[in-house]
Design an enzyme around this catalytic site. Sequence first.
Site, PDB file in Angstrom:
ATOM      1  CG  ASP A  29       7.650   0.959  -2.348  1.00  0.00           C
ATOM      2  OD1 ASP A  29       6.514   1.212  -2.368  1.00  0.00           O
ATOM      3  OD2 ASP A  29       8.646   1.369  -3.384  1.00  0.00           O
ATOM      4  N   GLY A  30       4.891  -1.064  -2.478  1.00  0.00           N
ATOM      5  CA  GLY A  30       5.084  -2.034  -4.183  1.00  0.00           C
ATOM      6  C   GLY A  30       3.393  -1.878  -3.689  1.00  0.00           C
ATOM      7  CG  ASN A  31       0.349  -2.123  -0.154  1.00  0.00           C
ATOM      8  OD1 ASN A  31       1.413  -3.200  -0.325  1.00  0.00           O
ATOM      9  ND2 ASN A  31       0.259  -1.148   0.641  1.00  0.00           N
ATOM     10  NE  ARG A  33       5.588   0.713  -7.077  1.00  0.00           N
ATOM     11  CZ  ARG A  33       6.493   0.362  -6.953  1.00  0.00           C
ATOM     12  NH1 ARG A  33       7.824   0.433  -7.310  1.00  0.00           N
ATOM     13  NH2 ARG A  33       6.791   1.360  -5.877  1.00  0.00           N
ATOM     14  CD1 TRP A  34      -0.206  -7.538  -5.741  1.00  0.00           C
ATOM     15  CD2 TRP A  34      -2.203  -6.006  -5.676  1.00  0.00           C
ATOM     16  NE1 TRP A  34      -1.217  -8.144  -5.628  1.00  0.00           N
ATOM     17  CE2 TRP A  34      -2.680  -7.902  -5.631  1.00  0.00           C
ATOM     18  CE3 TRP A  34      -3.044  -5.055  -5.238  1.00  0.00           C
ATOM     19  CZ2 TRP A  34      -3.363  -8.572  -5.188  1.00  0.00           C
ATOM     20  CZ3 TRP A  34      -4.125  -5.864  -5.229  1.00  0.00           C
ATOM     21  CH2 TRP A  34      -4.645  -7.128  -4.896  1.00  0.00           C
ATOM     22  NE  ARG A  42      -1.709   5.261  -5.074  1.00  0.00           N
ATOM     23  CZ  ARG A  42      -1.188   4.581  -5.254  1.00  0.00           C
ATOM     24  NH1 ARG A  42      -0.686   4.497  -5.817  1.00  0.00           N
ATOM     25  NH2 ARG A  42       0.180   5.047  -3.411  1.00  0.00           N
ATOM     26  CB  SER A  74       7.134   7.918   5.325  1.00  0.00           C
ATOM     27  OG  SER A  74       6.482   8.633   4.383  1.00  0.00           O
ATOM     28  CG  ASN A  77       3.579   7.601   3.277  1.00  0.00           C
ATOM     29  OD1 ASN A  77       3.918   7.008   3.367  1.00  0.00           O
ATOM     30  ND2 ASN A  77       4.078   7.785   1.985  1.00  0.00           N
ATOM     31  NE  ARG A  80       1.867   7.982  -0.810  1.00  0.00           N
ATOM     32  CZ  ARG A  80       2.248   6.476  -1.279  1.00  0.00           C
ATOM     33  NH1 ARG A  80       0.697   5.380  -0.781  1.00  0.00           N
ATOM     34  NH2 ARG A  80       3.672   5.996  -1.529  1.00  0.00           N
ATOM     35  CD  GLU A 216      24.862  -7.571   5.861  1.00  0.00           C
ATOM     36  OE1 GLU A 216      24.525  -7.580   4.622  1.00  0.00           O
ATOM     37  OE2 GLU A 216      25.599  -7.720   6.687  1.00  0.00           O
TER      38      GLU A 216
HETATM   39  C1  FPP Z   1       3.384   1.425  -0.337  1.00  0.00           C
HETATM   40  O1  FPP Z   1       3.165   1.148  -0.642  1.00  0.00           O
HETATM   41  C2  FPP Z   1       2.497   1.794   1.321  1.00  0.00           C
HETATM   42  C3  FPP Z   1       2.557   2.128   1.648  1.00  0.00           C
HETATM   43  C4  FPP Z   1       2.289   3.688   1.674  1.00  0.00           C
HETATM   44  C5  FPP Z   1       1.273   1.877   2.964  1.00  0.00           C
HETATM   45  C6  FPP Z   1       1.866   0.843   4.102  1.00  0.00           C
HETATM   46  C7  FPP Z   1       0.692   0.164   4.543  1.00  0.00           C
HETATM   47  C8  FPP Z   1       0.336  -0.808   4.690  1.00  0.00           C
HETATM   48  C9  FPP Z   1       0.855  -1.977   3.678  1.00  0.00           C
HETATM   49  C10 FPP Z   1      -1.580  -1.078   5.331  1.00  0.00           C
HETATM   50  C11 FPP Z   1      -1.227  -0.147   6.079  1.00  0.00           C
HETATM   51  C12 FPP Z   1       0.329  -1.249   7.368  1.00  0.00           C
HETATM   52  C13 FPP Z   1      -0.197  -1.769   8.732  1.00  0.00           C
HETATM   53  C14 FPP Z   1       0.467  -1.648   9.429  1.00  0.00           C
HETATM   54  C15 FPP Z   1      -2.008  -1.815   9.158  1.00  0.00           C
HETATM   55  P1  FPP Z   1       3.000   2.249  -2.146  1.00  0.00           P
HETATM   56  O2  FPP Z   1       1.761   2.872  -1.965  1.00  0.00           O
HETATM   57  O3  FPP Z   1       3.917   3.713  -1.925  1.00  0.00           O
HETATM   58  O4  FPP Z   1       3.143   1.470  -3.166  1.00  0.00           O
HETATM   59  P2  FPP Z   1       3.433   1.791  -5.130  1.00  0.00           P
HETATM   60  O5  FPP Z   1       4.752   2.826  -4.839  1.00  0.00           O
HETATM   61  O6  FPP Z   1       3.638   1.120  -5.525  1.00  0.00           O
HETATM   62  O7  FPP Z   1       2.131   3.287  -5.306  1.00  0.00           O
END
Ligand code: FPP
Length: 260
Positions: A29-31, A33-34, A42, A74, A77, A80, A216
């Site tokens: 999680d957190g892509n 926000r990063w 995003r 998920s 998702n 979105r 855990e």
């Molecule tokens: C959550 O960050 C991340 C996701 C919904 C997607 C995760 C996907 C990847 C890391 C890339 C694809 C994966 C693979 C295995 C190829 P968010 O967008 O919910 O972040 P936020 O909560 O900060 O908005």
Amino acid sequence: MMRIEGKMGCTKVRIDPAKLPQHIAIIMDGNGRWARRKFLTRIKGHEKGIDAVRNIVEACREMGIAYLTLYAFSVENWRRPASEVNALMRLLKNYLLKERDNLIKNEIRLQAIGDLDRLPVEVKETLFQVIEETKKGDKMTLILALSYGARWEIIKAALRMAHDLNTGIIQEKEVTPDLFSGYLTTSPYPDPDLLIRTSGELRLSNFLLWQLAYTELYITPTLWPDFTKDELFKAIEDYQKRERRFGMTSDQISGLHAKS
Ligand code: FPP
């Protein structure tokens, strides 16, 4: 076997290779926000998230973790914006095409759980192709949770079990948690020993609700694109300090260890 050592700032991290978790599951999680913190889109956050995926898969393989499950998309998702969903699907397909040779070379078997029929056809085809090409990998199993929702999975399993009860394949008195686990999409894998969630949220977000019963939990404020190998080592070190009692007492657990 040598101890694995990493560093968190100035602190040394020590991992006992004899007590590694067999199965690690991660809520990445957190892509978003990063990216926002860096005034980037995003999508850039998700791209950086893929670099973190590569590093963590590599670290798990090097350490000898047998199963790694990543919550990549998920079932929620899908809600979105279409532009973000499309970008995530494109990134997923590119990741699979780019990583294929690496997975084969490192004897990593790719698997996927979730409502895979909802994936765009070209993503699904690529996914099944890589699953097929990596099926002999026996050093590690990488499980991608895609279009995955635990409640959906539990309902599907309950329906399959109800069918087997109605048709007499199984009897009510045989139904146990273990038998039910066999109806889940995760039935070939052991339950996770360690769940890592990045970006500090304190929830499970419909991930592996049945399978995480005795897992855990390790929650870190680090955003997924910043999650490094050393942070993974720290999570494992933390896990190794815990006593897993599975509902028993501390004395019972020490007794079990003494016998084994
Ligand atoms: C959550 O960050 C991340 C996701 C919904 C997607 C995760 C996907 C990847 C890391 C890339 C694809 C994966 C693979 C295995 C190829 P968010 O967008 O919910 O972040 P936020 O909560 O900060 O908005």
